[in-house]
Design an enzyme around this catalytic site. Structure first.
Site, PDB file in Angstrom:
ATOM      1  N   ASP A 111       0.901  -1.158   0.000  1.00 13.07           N
ATOM      2  CA  ASP A 111       0.000   0.000   0.000  1.00 13.07           C
ATOM      3  C   ASP A 111       0.934   1.200   0.000  1.00 13.07           C
ATOM      4  OD1 ASP A 111      -1.600   2.195   0.630  1.00 13.07           O
ATOM      5  OD2 ASP A 111      -2.840   1.096   2.053  1.00 13.07           O
ATOM      6  N   LEU A 114       0.674   4.033   0.734  1.00  7.39           N
ATOM      7  CA  LEU A 114       0.517   4.940   1.875  1.00  7.39           C
ATOM      8  C   LEU A 114       1.638   4.674   2.893  1.00  7.39           C
ATOM      9  CD1 LEU A 114      -1.482   7.042   2.627  1.00  7.39           C
ATOM     10  CD2 LEU A 114      -2.952   5.322   3.604  1.00  7.39           C
ATOM     11  N   SER A 115       2.155   3.478   2.873  1.00  9.92           N
ATOM     12  CA  SER A 115       3.146   3.050   3.859  1.00  9.92           C
ATOM     13  C   SER A 115       4.565   3.235   3.318  1.00  9.92           C
ATOM     14  CB  SER A 115       2.881   1.586   4.220  1.00  9.92           C
ATOM     15  OG  SER A 115       4.069   0.837   4.271  1.00  9.92           O
ATOM     16  N   SER A 116       5.420   3.882   4.128  1.00 12.20           N
ATOM     17  CA  SER A 116       6.767   4.180   3.623  1.00 12.20           C
ATOM     18  C   SER A 116       7.625   2.950   3.329  1.00 12.20           C
ATOM     19  CB  SER A 116       7.495   5.160   4.543  1.00 12.20           C
ATOM     20  OG  SER A 116       7.466   4.714   5.872  1.00 12.20           O
TER      21      SER A 116
END
Lengths: 242, 241
Positions: free
Chosen positions: A8, A10-12
């Site tokens: 995802d 969104l996740s670093s």
């Protein structure tokens, strides 16, 4: 069936794996695991990673997790250019030292900062206590000092004159911090210079593509969450505040 | 000048570096550090590790921190038996995965619980509230469950049928407590069996030696603690609690 990466953006840590695979033209199937919808908690995904976390990798029957381990696996499997994860013992050891330090120190602080400033207010409808926010900011500042003095030391890249997995991993995490109003790069010119080096090596097209989601605040607004997402985010938010 | 390892054997990451070096007959000079006395803040040590943490390694001019990085360096430099850090891509990935996972889970949760039970009462002068201890116990139990269900499963060792760096790291956390305290693996027969396999591999001699050096390290805790260090540790504890 080829390589599958469960991500995802969104996740670093997911972004780091994504950018690393793309920049090295590693063919893979992108498998979206939407955190805001709690998809990492599904039974199906549990078969890929019982720890129910992303990023995760599936290569035939082989599955694994942990972004650091995944990056190293990809570097070795696809026999990438040596600079990504040098064979030289001492150079490699220094990169390992950085990777573990970064994940244990900087990443966990960035995570806390993001949760306290953005996700907690979004799911619980109230701001996190000021002392908690201040404590994280102070620790984060001290950690960035260490990043600059102990690791970067004014070099072009973390391990020297060539880019490595260390730069990809840490830049992705540090960009996450800018989403909560931390002006890391404006306040720290040496880090800004390093960021430019990494971005110009990778290319802004890929960087922008990978960061599109996280740089859009709508991606983690309440509207982007469904009930499963709200449930796990709320539980985690409460735990963080306790 | 040969290999120097800067260790405080009260710290689990230091113990796993020590055990690995000893088990593989890697010659080193043991530079004993006592964290409780603030020795990691000395100027001399800052030259070895700017991060002021142990374990730290000095090999000629080369210095290195982070226990897992040190373990991998020693394995590769001293060409230890393949099973410790396998050359096979996927076997190695399993070890890397565990080493990456453990720090903020098993090791951190165990460290926090130990601190709440031993150091905190000593430094703060009162026991830690029961709910906090209970919460810490629950977190540790979650990590143990994950270790068993995701990593060990039905294998003999964490990443395969032979011992690796992963087992050494986990073993130090899960080792039988000295002086008969509660066993954190109680009620988990699979993990207890795993621990027995690890003990058999490491060997009684080294285990006894570890217990002895730990007793010595504990004894060094007695006596005056640097007051500034004491304040710093109190602040750290209060933040953590």
């Amino acid at each position: 069936m080829g390589l599958e990466l469960y991500l995802d953006l969104l996740s670093s840590p997911c972004r780091a794996v994504y950018i690393f695979a793309k920049t090295n033209s590693i063919p893979f199937e992108y498998k979206e695991v939407t955190l805001m919808k709690g998809e990492q908690l599904s039974e199906d995904f549990g078969k890929v990673n019982p720890l129910k976390k992303i990023p995760a990798l599936k290569d035939g029957d082989f599955t694994m997790s942990e972004s650091v381990a995944i990056l190293l696996y990809l570097a070795e499997k696809y026999k990438l250019s040596d600079h990504w994860y040098p064979a030289n013992l001492e150079k490699r050891a220094k990169i390992n030292e950085f990777l573990f330090w970064h994940v244990n120190v900087i990443r966990s602080l960035i995570g806390k900062d993001f949760w306290l400033k953005i996700l907690v207010p979004t799911v619980l409808g109230r701001t996190a206590p000021a002392e908690k926010l201040e404590a994280v900011e102070q620790e984060f500042s001290a950690a960035l000092d260490q990043f600059e003095k102990t690791f970067l030391q004014g070099k072009t890249y973390i391990s020297g004159e060539e880019i490595s997995v260390a730069d990809v991993l840490s830049l992705c995490d540090l960009i996450q911090a800018t989403c909560t109003g931390q002006n890391i790069f404006e306040e720290r010119p040496k880090m800004a210079a390093w960021r430019r080096n990494v971005e110009s090596h990778i290319g802004m097209e890929l960087i922008n593509e990978a960061q599109k989601v996280v740089l859009n605040a709508g991606s983690y607004s309440k509207d982007s969450m469904d009930s499963k997402g709200v449930e796990w985010l709320t539980a985690r938010a409460r735990l963080l505040l306790s | 000048m040969g290999l120097e390892l800067y260790l405080d054997l009260m710290s689990p990451p230091c113990r796993w570096v020590y055990m690995f070096a000893k088990k593989n007959n890697i010659p080193f000079e043991h530079k004993q550090m006592v964290l409780a006395k603030g020795e990691q803040h000395s100027e001399a040590f800052a030259k070895v590790n700017q991060l002021k943490k142990v374990p730290a390694l000095k090999d000629g001019d080369f210095t290195l921190a982070e226990s897992t990085a040190i373990l991998v360096y020693l394995a590769q430099k001293h060409k230890t038996a393949d099973h410790w850090y396998p050359s096979d891509l996927q076997k190695r990935a399993r070890v890397d995965e565990f080493l990456a996972w453990q720090h903020t889970t098993l090791t951190m949760n165990n460290g926090r619980l130990m601190m709440m039970k031993t150091m905190a009462p000593m430094l703060l002068g009162h026991p830690v509230p029961a709910e906090k201890v209970d919460a810490a116990v629950q977190e540790l139990n979650m990590s143990l469950k994950q270790m068993e269900e995701k990593f060990l499963q039905d294998k003999t060792f964490l990443t395969g049928e032979e011992i690796s760096l992963a087992d050494l790291v986990a073993f130090t956390t899960a080792a039988q407590p000295l002086g008969g305290g509660p066993d954190i693996l109680e009620g988990r027969p699979k993990l207890i069996a795993w621990r027995q396999h690890v003990e058999a591999e490491i060997g009684e001699e080294l285990i006894n030696e570890m217990n002895q050096v730990m007793e010595k390290a504990k004894a060094m805790l007695g006596g005056p603690v640097d007051p500034a260090m004491k304040e710093m540790m109190k602040a750290y504890l209060q933040k953590m609690l």
